[in-house]
Design an enzyme around this catalytic site. Sequence first.
Site, PDB file in Angstrom:
ATOM      1  N   SER A 143       6.675   3.327  -3.088  1.00  0.00           N
ATOM      2  CA  SER A 143       6.312   3.896  -1.954  1.00  0.00           C
ATOM      3  C   SER A 143       7.563   3.262  -0.987  1.00  0.00           C
ATOM      4  CB  SER A 143       5.155   3.923  -1.494  1.00  0.00           C
ATOM      5  OG  SER A 143       4.994   4.151  -0.156  1.00  0.00           O
ATOM      6  N   TYR A 156      -2.799  -1.259  -0.845  1.00  0.00           N
ATOM      7  CA  TYR A 156      -1.746  -0.078  -1.227  1.00  0.00           C
ATOM      8  C   TYR A 156      -0.298  -0.702  -1.196  1.00  0.00           C
ATOM      9  CZ  TYR A 156       0.658   4.331  -1.663  1.00  0.00           C
ATOM     10  OH  TYR A 156       1.376   5.445  -1.980  1.00  0.00           O
TER      11      TYR A 156
END
Length: 261
Positions: A143, A156
Amino acid sequence: MSLKGLAAVITGSTSGIGLGIARRMAAAGADILLNGLGDMAEIEKTRLALQSEFGVRVFYHGADMRKPDDIRAMVQSAEKSFGKVDILVNNAGIQHVARIENFSDERWSDIIAINLSAAFFATKAALPGMQARGFGRIVNIASVHGLVASKEKSAYVAAKHGVIGLTKVTALENATNGITCNAICPGFVLTPLVQKQIDDRAAQKGISKEDSARDLLGEKQPALDFVTTEQLGDMAVYLCGDSARLMNGSAITVDGGWTAQ
Ligand code: NAD
């Protein structure tokens, strides 16, 4: 680009980006092992549709990415069904948004397990076969949050930075084995994972979901448009082809300019 004759395991491919990658890889001729959670009847429908639309073999394994034994069983099952695993896409992931002092211990553990440790366990299980055959393509769906941070996404961001580190080590350890490992770093993609953030933000701010989506993009993604699962599927297919043979250990952004800022 043809992936004919190759066999791909794609984690978290019952939805969103993983399903987009499965569709593009099947379209390129690869056999596919689907994995992920969801309604079994829907998953079976997806499996049959991919199989008949693209004329490739498609299987499903319900391994829970929090469980190393499940992950090993998934890779073994693919090796048994296809005789090999040529492509591994570590994609399964979840999100939770809260400040560190309010972040639940359980959510932290689940995010690290699914978004980071599962990629390690699947890579560990798939590598010996790839090394024996002298060919492998590992694509980790990281990401932009593997490169930069946002508030309220501690687990995350930590997991995705870890995935990029794991990508580099996998690449270095296998640089002369015919195996490559690269990470794709998407910006916002409109999948259930991001829709939940849009809905929560709309509720919090008392605005419409459309305004909330514009708000979210405006904060981070200069293109003011969502990346699509098809665009990411094409990038994953490219990384598996011969032109990308020397791309190794890279973190490739597909982020509408997010990390250029
Ligand atoms: P999604 O929610 O649509 O899909 C997630 C997939 O992971 C689903 O198939 C789900 O069943 C599976 N999954 C979740 N928990 C699992 C578990 N315990 N065991 C097995 N499978 C499990 O989300 P998405 O947006 O498609 O996300 C896919 C990946 O892309 C994630 O790693 C995510 O971090 C990453 N990503 C997403 C975005 C985005 O904007 N959507 C941006 C960058 C990176």
